[in-house]
Design a protein around this motif. Structure first.
Motif, mmCIF file in Angstrom:
data_model
loop_
_atom_site.group_PDB
_atom_site.id
_atom_site.type_symbol
_atom_site.label_atom_id
_atom_site.label_comp_id
_atom_site.label_asym_id
_atom_site.label_seq_id
_atom_site.Cartn_x
_atom_site.Cartn_y
_atom_site.Cartn_z
ATOM 1 N N PRO A 59 0.650 -1.303 -0.325
ATOM 2 C CA PRO A 59 -0.059 0.066 0.151
ATOM 3 C C PRO A 59 1.225 1.136 -0.025
ATOM 4 O O PRO A 59 0.013 2.239 -0.626
ATOM 5 N N ALA A 60 2.242 1.327 0.364
ATOM 6 C CA ALA A 60 2.547 2.653 0.704
ATOM 7 C C ALA A 60 3.421 2.473 -0.411
ATOM 8 O O ALA A 60 4.176 4.064 -0.737
ATOM 9 N N VAL A 61 3.747 1.595 -0.826
ATOM 10 C CA VAL A 61 4.203 2.212 -2.833
ATOM 11 C C VAL A 61 3.660 2.495 -3.121
ATOM 12 O O VAL A 61 4.235 3.466 -4.529
ATOM 13 N N LYS A 62 2.004 2.331 -3.677
ATOM 14 C CA LYS A 62 1.362 2.377 -4.402
ATOM 15 C C LYS A 62 0.990 3.827 -4.057
ATOM 16 O O LYS A 62 0.888 4.570 -5.062
ATOM 17 N N ARG A 63 0.967 4.044 -2.761
ATOM 18 C CA ARG A 63 0.995 5.906 -2.760
ATOM 19 C C ARG A 63 1.775 6.219 -3.015
ATOM 20 O O ARG A 63 1.789 7.834 -3.463
ATOM 21 N N THR A 64 3.117 6.114 -3.087
ATOM 22 C CA THR A 64 4.944 7.156 -3.348
ATOM 23 C C THR A 64 4.026 7.113 -4.527
ATOM 24 O O THR A 64 4.898 8.116 -5.442
ATOM 25 N N ALA A 65 4.095 5.857 -4.953
ATOM 26 C CA ALA A 65 3.657 5.505 -6.545
ATOM 27 C C ALA A 65 2.941 7.147 -7.507
ATOM 28 O O ALA A 65 3.147 7.909 -8.168
ATOM 29 N N GLU A 102 9.370 14.277 -16.637
ATOM 30 C CA GLU A 102 8.138 14.164 -15.797
ATOM 31 C C GLU A 102 7.550 13.136 -17.266
ATOM 32 O O GLU A 102 6.487 12.564 -16.469
ATOM 33 N N GLN A 103 7.830 12.683 -17.741
ATOM 34 C CA GLN A 103 7.158 11.894 -18.487
ATOM 35 C C GLN A 103 8.025 10.356 -17.928
ATOM 36 O O GLN A 103 7.235 9.378 -17.901
ATOM 37 N N SER A 104 8.950 10.641 -17.670
ATOM 38 C CA SER A 104 9.863 9.791 -17.078
ATOM 39 C C SER A 104 9.718 9.053 -15.959
ATOM 40 O O SER A 104 9.636 7.671 -15.769
ATOM 41 N N ILE A 105 8.958 10.180 -15.396
ATOM 42 C CA ILE A 105 8.742 10.001 -13.677
ATOM 43 C C ILE A 105 6.707 9.080 -13.512
ATOM 44 O O ILE A 105 6.371 8.316 -12.677
ATOM 45 N N LYS A 106 5.823 9.500 -14.823
ATOM 46 C CA LYS A 106 4.808 8.858 -15.209
ATOM 47 C C LYS A 106 4.647 7.804 -15.281
ATOM 48 O O LYS A 106 4.141 6.908 -14.572
ATOM 49 N N ALA A 107 5.732 7.303 -16.434
ATOM 50 C CA ALA A 107 5.591 5.815 -16.758
ATOM 51 C C ALA A 107 6.389 5.480 -15.386
ATOM 52 O O ALA A 107 6.022 3.997 -14.925
ATOM 53 N N GLN A 108 7.600 5.765 -14.551
ATOM 54 C CA GLN A 108 7.918 4.575 -13.771
ATOM 55 C C GLN A 108 6.380 4.961 -12.605
ATOM 56 O O GLN A 108 7.015 4.021 -11.981
ATOM 57 N N GLN A 116 3.197 4.757 -12.973
ATOM 58 C CA GLN A 116 2.681 3.834 -13.474
ATOM 59 C C GLN A 116 3.541 2.331 -13.122
ATOM 60 O O GLN A 116 2.292 1.981 -12.955
ATOM 61 N N ALA A 117 4.505 2.424 -13.195
ATOM 62 C CA ALA A 117 4.835 1.081 -13.330
ATOM 63 C C ALA A 117 4.383 0.110 -11.926
ATOM 64 O O ALA A 117 4.402 -0.707 -11.965
ATOM 65 N N LEU A 118 5.126 0.796 -10.880
ATOM 66 C CA LEU A 118 5.562 0.777 -9.528
ATOM 67 C C LEU A 118 3.404 0.774 -9.342
ATOM 68 O O LEU A 118 3.673 -0.155 -8.777
ATOM 69 N N ALA A 119 2.798 1.569 -9.614
ATOM 70 C CA ALA A 119 1.252 1.448 -9.538
ATOM 71 C C ALA A 119 0.857 -0.254 -9.295
ATOM 72 O O ALA A 119 0.175 -0.125 -8.669
#
Length: 450
Positions: free
Chosen positions: A266-272, A303-309, A311-314
């Protein structure tokens, strides 16, 4: 010579029936002893089984169990004694069927009040051990699933650390050589990539810190399971071991709940989600318009890289969270009788022994019925006097002679009556020859075969 002929058997076929009757007579005491032994044994095992069901003071439990087991022994002995005494002699088909119905109903009642308690006495401890072993397997499965769910988030740690190192490397390269914007130094891009690296590194630290907590819980749960297995297969009174086992299950249930709460998913999802939602593009601080333009381009790519990362973590966190939640296992203590019934298929030999102990007399009754049927077939229509022994015949003749002598003795009567009796006695009947004085006539009983 004639008297010996009278004592001779009318047929040689009666020998088998005499042997069978003699065998039944000689085995009568053995039959009663067998019935009494079986009834006593059933009562003892019933006493052991019924004690596990009763509650109260020790004296009350003891007295109640003694009374119940004594009643069972008496009922079993009386029931089979009645059947053994009457059923083999019943010849009419309808009456014999009714006797078999009575035997069937009585057998069911005996099974209901005694056989399952006998099985509890024979296999009660083993059934409770089986119950504890099955419960241990269920707790083991729940513990493994909870531990697997908790460790699943650890699988995200390499991806998080890799992303953190990538942003840190970009920050160092931009600072030293201007790899992204073409201009070295600590500017907007360096600050942004360093900030993303720090956030991901902090998340990796949380995931790594949860590993120690999971390891500690796993070791504690493993020790508890080991203690449960020792109680299952150990020695000592089964009641005490069952109580200790129940206490260990409570401890293990708490460990399983802690493992589910320890999951970092759950913490990983919130942080992502925060990485992409809370991203604010910094303003370019380039000294020239060309540098500022290049910084804005790099910020957009970051910003695009952060969003992709993010989304993958989520998505990875959702996969972990979508796993079914481990439901807590509840251990239900059972009595020995309840355990034997619940795990009856695992203790068929014990059930067979308990039932045979109560229903074995039915086999003796069938044997008696077969023997008496063979006797009746062998004797045919012969009467009971055909099977009389020589002594019985001699006693019967003696009784008959005594009765004849009593009838011939003159009674005290008036003179004229005595004279009339003597005259009638001296005048023989017409056409009947008076037998010699030294021969006594014997009139055989009706139906006596010469």
């Amino acid at each position: 010579m004639a008297s010996f002929q009278i004592l001779a058997f009318s047929s040689k076929d009666g020998l088998m029936s005499q042997v069978l009757r003699g065998g039944i007579t000689r085995l009568d005491m053995m039959t009663k002893f067998t019935l009494a032994t079986l009834a006593l044994a059933s009562g003892i095992y019933t006493y052991i089984g019924v004690r596990s069901l009763l509650e109260g003071s020790p004296i009350e439990v003891f007295l109640a169990a003694i009374v119940y087991s004594a009643a069972v022994s008496v009922v079993i002995f009386a029931f089979w004694t009645y059947l053994m005494r009457f059923l083999p002699h019943v010849r009419q088909a309808s009456s014999r069927r009714l006797m078999y119905v009575a035997m069937f109903i009585g057998s069911l009642m005996i099974l209901a009040m005694s056989a399952w308690l006998n099985a509890a006495a024979l296999a009660g401890a083993a059934a409770l051990q089986q119950h504890m072993a099955n419960s241990t397997d269920q707790f083991q499965q729940s513990f493994d699933r909870a531990h697997g769910n908790a460790l699943a988030a650890q699988g995200l740690l390499p991806d998080i650390q890799l992303a953190s190192r990538r942003f840190s490397l970009l920050s160092d390269q931009e600072r030293q050589s201007g790899a992204l914007t073409g201009t070295s130094g600590s500017g907007t891009v360096v600050q942004l990539t360093a900030q993303m690296s720090a956030q991901l590194n902090a998340l990796a630290g949380e995931v790594d810190a949860s590993r120690d907590r999971i390891k500690t819980l796993f070791e504690s749960g493993s020790k508890t399971l080991e203690r449960m297995r020792q109680l299952t297969s150990g020695a000592g009174p089964i009641d005490e071991r069952t109580n200790e086992f129940a206490a260990e299950t409570v401890v293990l249930t708490g460990i399983i709940a802690d493992l589910q709460q320890t999951s970092i998913a759950p913490a990983v999802k919130r942080t992502a989600e925060d990485l992409s939602k809370s991203f604010i593009a910094p303003a370019a601080d380039g000294r020239t318009a060309d540098l500022a333009g290049r910084q804005n381009q790099v910020v957009g790519k970051v910003e695009q890289s952060i969003k992709a990362q993010s989304q993958a973590l989520a998505i990875a966190a959702d996969d972990i969270l979508s796993r079914p939640e481990v439901k807590p296992v509840r251990f239900v203590p059972l009595s020995t009788a309840e355990a034997v019934i619940q795990y009856g298929t695992d203790f068929l030999p014990s059930w067979a022994g308990a039932i045979s102990l109560d229903l074995m007399p039915a086999v003796l009754i069938f044997i008696h019925s077969i023997v008496f049927e063979a006797i009746r077939r062998d004797e045919g229509d012969a009467r009971d006097e055909d099977g009389m022994s020589a002594g019985e015949v001699m006693r019967a003749l003696k009784i008959y002679n005594n009765m004849q002598a009593l009838e011939a003795r003159p009674l005290s009567s008036p003179p004229h009556v005595a004279l009339e009796r003597s005259a009638s006695a001296e005048a023989p009947a017409a056409g009947i020859e008076k037998p010699p004085g030294n021969v006594a006539s014997i009139n055989p009983a009706a139906g006596f075969n010469r």
